[in-house]
Design an enzyme around this catalytic site. Structure first.
Site, PDB file in Angstrom:
ATOM      1  N   LYS A   1     -19.285 -51.448 -63.723  1.00  0.00           N
ATOM      2  CA  LYS A   1     -18.117 -51.459 -62.832  1.00  0.00           C
ATOM      3  C   LYS A   1     -18.571 -51.682 -61.396  1.00  0.00           C
ATOM      4  CE  LYS A   1     -15.030 -51.114 -65.899  1.00  0.00           C
ATOM      5  NZ  LYS A   1     -14.227 -52.294 -66.184  1.00  0.00           N
TER       6      LYS A   1
ATOM      7  N   SER B   1     -13.318 -48.300 -61.552  1.00  0.00           N
ATOM      8  CA  SER B   1     -13.188 -46.898 -61.959  1.00  0.00           C
ATOM      9  C   SER B   1     -13.661 -45.992 -60.839  1.00  0.00           C
ATOM     10  CB  SER B   1     -14.061 -46.689 -63.195  1.00  0.00           C
ATOM     11  OG  SER B   1     -14.293 -45.315 -63.405  1.00  0.00           O
TER      12      SER B   1
ATOM     13  N   TYR C   1     -22.219 -48.060 -68.345  1.00  0.00           N
ATOM     14  CA  TYR C   1     -20.820 -48.471 -68.208  1.00  0.00           C
ATOM     15  C   TYR C   1     -20.408 -48.438 -66.729  1.00  0.00           C
ATOM     16  CZ  TYR C   1     -15.919 -47.407 -67.474  1.00  0.00           C
ATOM     17  OH  TYR C   1     -14.651 -47.379 -66.951  1.00  0.00           O
TER      18      TYR C   1
HETATM   19  N1  UFG Z   1     -13.398 -32.873 -71.933  1.00  0.00           N
HETATM   20  C1  UFG Z   1     -13.474 -31.758 -72.745  1.00  0.00           C
HETATM   21  N2  UFG Z   1     -13.422 -31.942 -74.089  1.00  0.00           N
HETATM   22  C2  UFG Z   1     -13.275 -33.165 -74.653  1.00  0.00           C
HETATM   23  C3  UFG Z   1     -13.194 -34.303 -73.812  1.00  0.00           C
HETATM   24  C4  UFG Z   1     -13.275 -34.108 -72.466  1.00  0.00           C
HETATM   25  O1  UFG Z   1     -13.620 -30.644 -72.279  1.00  0.00           O
HETATM   26  O2  UFG Z   1     -13.249 -33.276 -75.891  1.00  0.00           O
HETATM   27  C5  UFG Z   1     -13.467 -32.691 -70.473  1.00  0.00           C
HETATM   28  C6  UFG Z   1     -14.640 -33.397 -69.858  1.00  0.00           C
HETATM   29  O3  UFG Z   1     -15.791 -32.596 -69.915  1.00  0.00           O
HETATM   30  C7  UFG Z   1     -14.135 -33.657 -68.445  1.00  0.00           C
HETATM   31  C8  UFG Z   1     -12.630 -33.854 -68.633  1.00  0.00           C
HETATM   32  O4  UFG Z   1     -12.328 -33.275 -69.903  1.00  0.00           O
HETATM   33  O5  UFG Z   1     -14.337 -32.535 -67.653  1.00  0.00           O
HETATM   34  C9  UFG Z   1     -12.211 -35.318 -68.646  1.00  0.00           C
HETATM   35  O6  UFG Z   1     -13.028 -36.002 -69.575  1.00  0.00           O
HETATM   36  P1  UFG Z   1     -12.720 -37.503 -70.041  1.00  0.00           P
HETATM   37  O7  UFG Z   1     -13.810 -37.907 -70.990  1.00  0.00           O
HETATM   38  O8  UFG Z   1     -11.322 -37.628 -70.508  1.00  0.00           O
HETATM   39  O9  UFG Z   1     -12.806 -38.309 -68.684  1.00  0.00           O
HETATM   40  P2  UFG Z   1     -14.024 -38.483 -67.667  1.00  0.00           P
HETATM   41  O10 UFG Z   1     -13.515 -38.012 -66.362  1.00  0.00           O
HETATM   42  O11 UFG Z   1     -15.274 -37.893 -68.154  1.00  0.00           O
HETATM   43  O12 UFG Z   1     -14.230 -40.043 -67.746  1.00  0.00           O
HETATM   44  C10 UFG Z   1     -13.246 -40.889 -67.233  1.00  0.00           C
HETATM   45  C11 UFG Z   1     -13.212 -42.225 -67.982  1.00  0.00           C
HETATM   46  C12 UFG Z   1     -14.441 -43.025 -67.723  1.00  0.00           C
HETATM   47  C13 UFG Z   1     -14.744 -43.082 -66.263  1.00  0.00           C
HETATM   48  C14 UFG Z   1     -14.765 -41.714 -65.652  1.00  0.00           C
HETATM   49  C15 UFG Z   1     -14.921 -41.768 -64.175  1.00  0.00           C
HETATM   50  O13 UFG Z   1     -13.092 -42.005 -69.370  1.00  0.00           O
HETATM   51  O14 UFG Z   1     -14.192 -44.327 -68.190  1.00  0.00           O
HETATM   52  O15 UFG Z   1     -13.541 -41.068 -65.905  1.00  0.00           O
HETATM   53  O16 UFG Z   1     -15.206 -40.523 -63.654  1.00  0.00           O
HETATM   54  F1  UFG Z   1     -15.944 -43.643 -66.046  1.00  0.00           F
END
Ligand code: UFG
Length: 339
Positions: A153, A124, A149
């Protein structure tokens, strides 16, 4: 060639199994169904006309894994099986280390003792943490991830590098950015259990009325519109990268290979841009409210995916809108199943 796909009924796993079957590989799936469902196996068969061999067990059951390797000639493995909820890993770190690392080591022990090579690992972009510069290429320094998590990785990558060096094996570490979307047939997609953590499943459930409003976690980031930026990659493009990485490993003449690729589109999109793209692609409304930042979130992450393009001949070329259109079709399919 027969490929073991662990977690092959999961989100990225099921799309990759389909691409492997389209490319003439035989597939054996091991999946303990902890975050997947059996109907996905039937749907893989509907799409490809082929039925992969399926074993429903937990990879920590070393004796069952040994029996599987005794029963089949295996030429490589793509290892998707892992727990992946960032927040949950903070409250159950031991479960994450045990599940993600013991299962990995169990497979590698079989590879070592049976003289099998070609191992692909789902890593990741979390291994880069908040990188100092964008875009992120494979030389960007790694930072210790905040979540357990993410640490599994990073540790998985270290285990695989040592494994490749010590036993002269070929491994490929694939660092995914943010996978989204569903299969164009709407027969495969992401199955969030409970309240989704990730953005796109939450947006989708909000559009369909399951959730009242999307919570946007912060609009005071130093980005153009104040919301955080990520690199959203279409899951079928991502699945195809696995096939390309596998073919490259198999064609390598040397005994020891450690490939590392960032898999993203090279383009960053903000949370608000994703919401707007979803609304445009599907002609639906996504009500939202701005909330406080979510703990542990980074500001921005997008890939430089040139290395994968140059060495694998692969590029993620599906647009954000198209990917989000497939997500909506998948949601409608899921709803039709429960009616
Ligand atoms: N977000 C919102 N509202 C939500 C969900 C997410 O505003 O209900 C925002 C988050 O704050 C973030 C963006 O949308 O800014 C993306 O969030 P995600 O949870 O979809 O993805 P992340 O980038 O946080 O996490 C993903 C994967 C993880 C991995 C990570 C690596 O889900 O498995 O990328 O950076 F570890």
């Amino acid at each position: 060639m027969t490929i073991l796909v662990t977690g092959g009924l999961g989100y990225i796993g099921s799309h990759t199994v389909t691409e492997l079957l389209h490319n003439g590989f035989e597939v054996i799936i091991v999946d303990d169904l902890s975050n997947s469902e059996r109907f996905i196996l039937e749907n893989i068969e509907k799409i490809t006309g082929k039925k992969p061999i399926f074993y429903p067990f937990d990879l920590k059951r070393k004796e069952l894994l040994t029996q599987l390797f005794d029963a089949h000639q295996i030429d490589g493995c793509i290892n998707f099986a892992a727990f992946k909820a960032v927040g949950e890993s903070q409250v159950k770190p031991l479960d994450y280390y045990e599940n993600n690392l013991f299962s990995l080591i169990n497979i590698l022990q079989e590879f070592k003792s049976r003289n099998i090579s070609n191992f692909i690992f789902s890593s990741s972009c979390t291994v880069y943490g908040q990188a100092d510069e964008m875009p992120i290429d494979e030389h960007t320094p790694l930072k210790t991830p905040e979540s357990s998590y993410g640490k599994t990785k990073q540790m998985g990558e270290e285990i695989l590098k040592d494994f490749a060096q010590a036993y002269r094996k070929k491994v490929s570490l694939l660092r995914y950015f943010n996978p989204i979307g569903a299969h164009p047939t709407a027969l495969l997609g992401e199955l969030p259990i409970g309240i989704p953590n990730n953005l796109v499943p939450y947006v989708t459930q909000t559009a369909s009325g399951i959730r009242e409003k999307l919570n946007i976690w912060g609009n005071d980031y130093p980005t153009e519109d104040g919301t955080a930026v990520r690199d959203y990659i279409y899951v079928v493009d991502l699945a195809r990268a696995h096939v390309a990485a596998l073919k490259k490993l198999m064609a390598e003449q040397q005994d020891t290979v450690i490939d590392i690729y960032n898999l993203g589109t090279g383009k960053g999109s903000s949370v608000l841009e994703v919401v707007e793209a979803f609304e445009t692609a599907n002609d639906v409304k996504v009500p939202y409210q701005i909330c406080e930042r979510r703990a542990g979130d980074i500001t921005i992450a997008y890939a430089n995916a040139d290395k994968a393009e140059k060495e694998l001949g692969w590029k993620a070329d599906t647009s954000l809108e198209e990917a989000l259109r497939t997500t909506w079709e998948w949601q409608k399919y899921l709803e039709s199943r429960t009616q």
